[in-house]
Design a protein around this motif. Structure first.
Motif, PDB file in Angstrom:
ATOM      1  N   PRO A  14       2.638 -15.513  10.650  1.00  0.00           N
ATOM      2  CA  PRO A  14       2.921 -16.922  10.364  1.00  0.00           C
ATOM      3  C   PRO A  14       3.461 -17.071   8.936  1.00  0.00           C
ATOM      4  O   PRO A  14       3.192 -16.240   8.066  1.00  0.00           O
ATOM      5  CB  PRO A  14       1.555 -17.601  10.503  1.00  0.00           C
ATOM      6  CG  PRO A  14       0.733 -16.656  11.325  1.00  0.00           C
ATOM      7  CD  PRO A  14       1.223 -15.284  10.987  1.00  0.00           C
ATOM      8  N   THR A  15       4.203 -18.116   8.713  1.00  0.00           N
ATOM      9  CA  THR A  15       4.837 -18.319   7.408  1.00  0.00           C
ATOM     10  C   THR A  15       3.841 -18.249   6.262  1.00  0.00           C
ATOM     11  O   THR A  15       4.125 -17.698   5.200  1.00  0.00           O
ATOM     12  CB  THR A  15       5.561 -19.674   7.375  1.00  0.00           C
ATOM     13  OG1 THR A  15       6.565 -19.677   8.400  1.00  0.00           O
ATOM     14  CG2 THR A  15       6.222 -19.916   6.033  1.00  0.00           C
ATOM     15  N   ARG A  16       2.644 -18.798   6.446  1.00  0.00           N
ATOM     16  CA  ARG A  16       1.684 -18.891   5.353  1.00  0.00           C
ATOM     17  C   ARG A  16       0.698 -17.733   5.313  1.00  0.00           C
ATOM     18  O   ARG A  16      -0.287 -17.788   4.568  1.00  0.00           O
ATOM     19  CB  ARG A  16       0.908 -20.205   5.457  1.00  0.00           C
ATOM     20  CG  ARG A  16       1.801 -21.433   5.475  1.00  0.00           C
ATOM     21  CD  ARG A  16       2.493 -21.665   4.153  1.00  0.00           C
ATOM     22  NE  ARG A  16       3.650 -22.542   4.284  1.00  0.00           N
ATOM     23  CZ  ARG A  16       4.416 -22.919   3.280  1.00  0.00           C
ATOM     24  NH1 ARG A  16       4.148 -22.499   2.067  1.00  0.00           N
ATOM     25  NH2 ARG A  16       5.453 -23.707   3.480  1.00  0.00           N
ATOM     26  N   ALA A  17       0.934 -16.701   6.082  1.00  0.00           N
ATOM     27  CA  ALA A  17       0.029 -15.551   6.097  1.00  0.00           C
ATOM     28  C   ALA A  17       0.702 -14.352   5.443  1.00  0.00           C
ATOM     29  O   ALA A  17       1.789 -13.944   5.851  1.00  0.00           O
ATOM     30  CB  ALA A  17      -0.377 -15.208   7.529  1.00  0.00           C
ATOM     31  N   GLN A 267      11.542  -9.981   9.612  1.00  0.00           N
ATOM     32  CA  GLN A 267      10.535 -10.474  10.497  1.00  0.00           C
ATOM     33  C   GLN A 267      10.969 -11.857  10.962  1.00  0.00           C
ATOM     34  O   GLN A 267      11.898 -12.438  10.412  1.00  0.00           O
ATOM     35  CB  GLN A 267       9.182 -10.542   9.776  1.00  0.00           C
ATOM     36  CG  GLN A 267       9.215 -11.403   8.528  1.00  0.00           C
ATOM     37  CD  GLN A 267       7.971 -11.214   7.672  1.00  0.00           C
ATOM     38  OE1 GLN A 267       6.998 -10.588   8.058  1.00  0.00           O
ATOM     39  NE2 GLN A 267       8.003 -11.765   6.495  1.00  0.00           N
ATOM     40  N   LEU A 268      10.278 -12.446  11.938  1.00  0.00           N
ATOM     41  CA  LEU A 268      10.704 -13.695  12.560  1.00  0.00           C
ATOM     42  C   LEU A 268      10.706 -14.863  11.572  1.00  0.00           C
ATOM     43  O   LEU A 268      11.679 -15.611  11.473  1.00  0.00           O
ATOM     44  CB  LEU A 268       9.780 -14.022  13.736  1.00  0.00           C
ATOM     45  CG  LEU A 268      10.151 -15.262  14.558  1.00  0.00           C
ATOM     46  CD1 LEU A 268      11.440 -15.045  15.321  1.00  0.00           C
ATOM     47  CD2 LEU A 268       9.006 -15.618  15.518  1.00  0.00           C
ATOM     48  N   MET A 269       9.605 -15.057  10.853  1.00  0.00           N
ATOM     49  CA  MET A 269       9.446 -16.214   9.976  1.00  0.00           C
ATOM     50  C   MET A 269       9.835 -15.872   8.532  1.00  0.00           C
ATOM     51  O   MET A 269       9.490 -14.805   8.024  1.00  0.00           O
ATOM     52  CB  MET A 269       8.006 -16.730  10.021  1.00  0.00           C
ATOM     53  CG  MET A 269       7.509 -17.071  11.422  1.00  0.00           C
ATOM     54  SD  MET A 269       8.574 -18.232  12.326  1.00  0.00           S
ATOM     55  CE  MET A 269       8.412 -19.700  11.291  1.00  0.00           C
ATOM     56  N   LEU A 270      10.533 -16.781   7.894  1.00  0.00           N
ATOM     57  CA  LEU A 270      10.995 -16.583   6.525  1.00  0.00           C
ATOM     58  C   LEU A 270       9.817 -16.654   5.556  1.00  0.00           C
ATOM     59  O   LEU A 270       9.062 -17.627   5.556  1.00  0.00           O
ATOM     60  CB  LEU A 270      12.018 -17.667   6.169  1.00  0.00           C
ATOM     61  CG  LEU A 270      12.725 -17.509   4.828  1.00  0.00           C
ATOM     62  CD1 LEU A 270      13.650 -16.302   4.853  1.00  0.00           C
ATOM     63  CD2 LEU A 270      13.511 -18.775   4.492  1.00  0.00           C
ATOM     64  N   LEU A 287      13.826 -15.177   9.161  1.00  0.00           N
ATOM     65  CA  LEU A 287      14.917 -16.025   9.605  1.00  0.00           C
ATOM     66  C   LEU A 287      14.552 -17.500   9.620  1.00  0.00           C
ATOM     67  O   LEU A 287      15.256 -18.333   9.058  1.00  0.00           O
ATOM     68  CB  LEU A 287      15.363 -15.592  11.018  1.00  0.00           C
ATOM     69  CG  LEU A 287      16.524 -16.388  11.602  1.00  0.00           C
ATOM     70  CD1 LEU A 287      17.804 -16.163  10.807  1.00  0.00           C
ATOM     71  CD2 LEU A 287      16.738 -16.032  13.072  1.00  0.00           C
ATOM     72  N   PHE A 288      13.420 -17.853  10.261  1.00  0.00           N
ATOM     73  CA  PHE A 288      13.102 -19.252  10.502  1.00  0.00           C
ATOM     74  C   PHE A 288      12.201 -19.856   9.428  1.00  0.00           C
ATOM     75  O   PHE A 288      11.161 -19.297   9.091  1.00  0.00           O
ATOM     76  CB  PHE A 288      12.391 -19.411  11.854  1.00  0.00           C
ATOM     77  CG  PHE A 288      13.311 -19.259  13.040  1.00  0.00           C
ATOM     78  CD1 PHE A 288      14.146 -20.294  13.429  1.00  0.00           C
ATOM     79  CD2 PHE A 288      13.325 -18.077  13.763  1.00  0.00           C
ATOM     80  CE1 PHE A 288      14.974 -20.157  14.531  1.00  0.00           C
ATOM     81  CE2 PHE A 288      14.155 -17.932  14.865  1.00  0.00           C
ATOM     82  CZ  PHE A 288      14.989 -18.975  15.249  1.00  0.00           C
ATOM     83  N   HIS A 289      12.605 -21.025   8.932  1.00  0.00           N
ATOM     84  CA  HIS A 289      11.694 -21.877   8.181  1.00  0.00           C
ATOM     85  C   HIS A 289      10.691 -22.482   9.170  1.00  0.00           C
ATOM     86  O   HIS A 289      10.895 -22.476  10.383  1.00  0.00           O
ATOM     87  CB  HIS A 289      12.463 -23.006   7.495  1.00  0.00           C
ATOM     88  CG  HIS A 289      13.326 -22.568   6.349  1.00  0.00           C
ATOM     89  ND1 HIS A 289      12.854 -22.480   5.061  1.00  0.00           N
ATOM     90  CD2 HIS A 289      14.638 -22.198   6.297  1.00  0.00           C
ATOM     91  CE1 HIS A 289      13.834 -22.090   4.261  1.00  0.00           C
ATOM     92  NE2 HIS A 289      14.926 -21.906   4.991  1.00  0.00           N
ATOM     93  N   VAL A 294      17.198 -22.212  10.075  1.00  0.00           N
ATOM     94  CA  VAL A 294      17.344 -20.780   9.815  1.00  0.00           C
ATOM     95  C   VAL A 294      17.898 -20.562   8.421  1.00  0.00           C
ATOM     96  O   VAL A 294      18.640 -21.391   7.883  1.00  0.00           O
ATOM     97  CB  VAL A 294      18.250 -20.096  10.865  1.00  0.00           C
ATOM     98  CG1 VAL A 294      17.635 -20.204  12.253  1.00  0.00           C
ATOM     99  CG2 VAL A 294      19.669 -20.656  10.847  1.00  0.00           C
ATOM    100  N   PHE A 295      17.524 -19.450   7.835  1.00  0.00           N
ATOM    101  CA  PHE A 295      18.035 -19.099   6.510  1.00  0.00           C
ATOM    102  C   PHE A 295      19.520 -18.797   6.577  1.00  0.00           C
ATOM    103  O   PHE A 295      20.271 -19.116   5.666  1.00  0.00           O
ATOM    104  CB  PHE A 295      17.268 -17.896   5.969  1.00  0.00           C
ATOM    105  CG  PHE A 295      17.678 -17.494   4.579  1.00  0.00           C
ATOM    106  CD1 PHE A 295      17.189 -18.177   3.477  1.00  0.00           C
ATOM    107  CD2 PHE A 295      18.555 -16.440   4.372  1.00  0.00           C
ATOM    108  CE1 PHE A 295      17.572 -17.809   2.188  1.00  0.00           C
ATOM    109  CE2 PHE A 295      18.943 -16.078   3.093  1.00  0.00           C
ATOM    110  CZ  PHE A 295      18.449 -16.763   1.992  1.00  0.00           C
ATOM    111  N   SER A 296      19.949 -18.156   7.666  1.00  0.00           N
ATOM    112  CA  SER A 296      21.346 -17.758   7.811  1.00  0.00           C
ATOM    113  C   SER A 296      21.781 -17.925   9.255  1.00  0.00           C
ATOM    114  O   SER A 296      21.238 -17.290  10.159  1.00  0.00           O
ATOM    115  CB  SER A 296      21.528 -16.293   7.391  1.00  0.00           C
ATOM    116  OG  SER A 296      22.762 -15.781   7.857  1.00  0.00           O
ATOM    117  N   ALA A 297      22.792 -18.761   9.484  1.00  0.00           N
ATOM    118  CA  ALA A 297      23.333 -18.938  10.831  1.00  0.00           C
ATOM    119  C   ALA A 297      23.984 -17.646  11.321  1.00  0.00           C
ATOM    120  O   ALA A 297      23.927 -17.323  12.507  1.00  0.00           O
ATOM    121  CB  ALA A 297      24.337 -20.089  10.841  1.00  0.00           C
TER     122      ALA A 297
END
Length: 338
Positions: A14-17, A267-270, A287-289, A294-297
């Motif tokens: 997860p983003t925050r982990a 990894q999946l989450m930015l 990649l994903f916020h 997404v960080f980059s299309a």
């Protein structure tokens, strides 16, 4: 045995982990469901996720609820899970480090003292059996990975061999694998042997070297009659985009055109880097916020493309309108990446 080929996946935190303990101690069902929806948008069919032996020890019920919930969310989306039992990377998992919030370090699992002393292995054996009992459905669990990057250290190899044996006895039908950094390290394990070989290639310097590493890994695995997965990859080190920022598009076409049986990008989450030194340098991966931007299309398009669509001349993934936001994840300072 379910198919071990044609696997398209990502590593998931997860983003925050920042580590496996935080993943499960702070598990959020709605957040996990949303993140797996993002994986669906990329046409992924698998995620690789590190479990937490220490969270299981301190609160088995809470860990069971979180793990079962994650498996259910994945199953509902047609995504199979590659659980990783143990982790060799990071700092010793003291109570203070496990309870740290925010910018916490990657943590070993179990502690080095446990790995070095076989008379302390009953806990890891029980954890292995407990996880195996939840991982018998091939439509939900792709395979079971014993440890990430055990390397060549003797005591750790002995530990992994014992957990391979325990896992095989607990659920003989479940494919087993080890997160080897180098393809040749897979031959360190026998009785049982891994069902799938792994190797990692995070930052190859050039396209030529990336192709050579993949070709050598496939040749080695085929010679031993095994499928082979590249379970960690990020980008070419030498490319125009900033070396501390994601650039999956630089490496994805090489991987998609290869004879690999599966791959998982990091990894999946930015988020900031997994390793503290890289984090302090300012590297980010993913990649994903949180909100699905997404960080980059360009990266999203490259990751969403399936080889079979390319062979038919289709443009699957390219027609998606990605919302792009090229900035580091909020709330983490400057850091980030493996």
């Amino acid at each position: 045995m379910a198919s071990l080929t044609g696997v398209r996946g990502a590593i998931y935190f997860p983003t925050r982990a920042h580590n496996h303990y935080q993943t499960w101690a702070g598990y959020d069902s709605a957040r996990a469901a949303s993140d797996l929806d993002y994986a669906n948008r990329l046409n992924l069919d698998a995620v690789r996720v590190i479990l937490s032996y220490h969270r299981w020890r301190e609160n088995r019920r809470a860990f069971a609820d979180a793990f079962d919930d994650f498996l259910l969310h994945a199953e509902n989306r047609g995504i199979r899970v590659l659980p990783v039992l143990f982790e060799s990377i990071g700092r010793q998992p003291t109570k203070a480090r496990r309870r740290a919030t925010g910018d916490a370090p990657a943590l070993k699992s179990p502690a080095g003292a446990t790995v070095r002393q076989p008379w302390k292995w009953d806990g890891p054996r029980n954890f292995t059996r407990w996880v195996m009992n939840r991982c018998t459905d091939p439509d939900v669990v792709l395979a079971l990975e014993i440890m990430n990057e055990p390397g060549e250290w003797g005591p750790r190899l002995s530990f992994v061999r014992e957990m391979l044996r325990v896992a095989n006895e607990a659920a003989p039908s479940v494919p087993l694998t080890v997160g080897c950094k180098d393809i040749r390290y897979n031959k360190q394990f026998s009785d049982p042997e891994p069902d799938v070989y792994q190797f990692h290639m995070n930052l190859p310097p050039t396209e030529k070297q990336a192709r050579r590493e993949i070709r050598d890994a496939v040749t080695f695995a085929r010679a031993h009659g095994k499928p082979v997965w590249l379970t960690e990859w990020q980008r070419l080190r030498r490319s125009p985009r900033s070396p501390l920022r994601p650039n999956y598009a630089s490496l994805a076409p090489i991987i998609r055109q290869s004879a690999l049986d599966g791959d998982f990008f990091w990894q999946l989450m930015l988020k900031p880097a997994y390793m503290r030194k890289q984090r302090e340098r300012g590297r980010i991966n993913g990649l994903f916020h949180d909100d699905g931007a997404v960080f980059s299309a360009a990266d999203a398009t490259a990751l969403a493309q399936r080889p079979e669509a390319e062979s038919r001349g289709e443009t699957e993934g390219q027609s998606v309108e990605w919302v792009e936001r090229q900035k580091p994840p909020s709330g983490f300072g400057a850091g980030g990446g493996n």
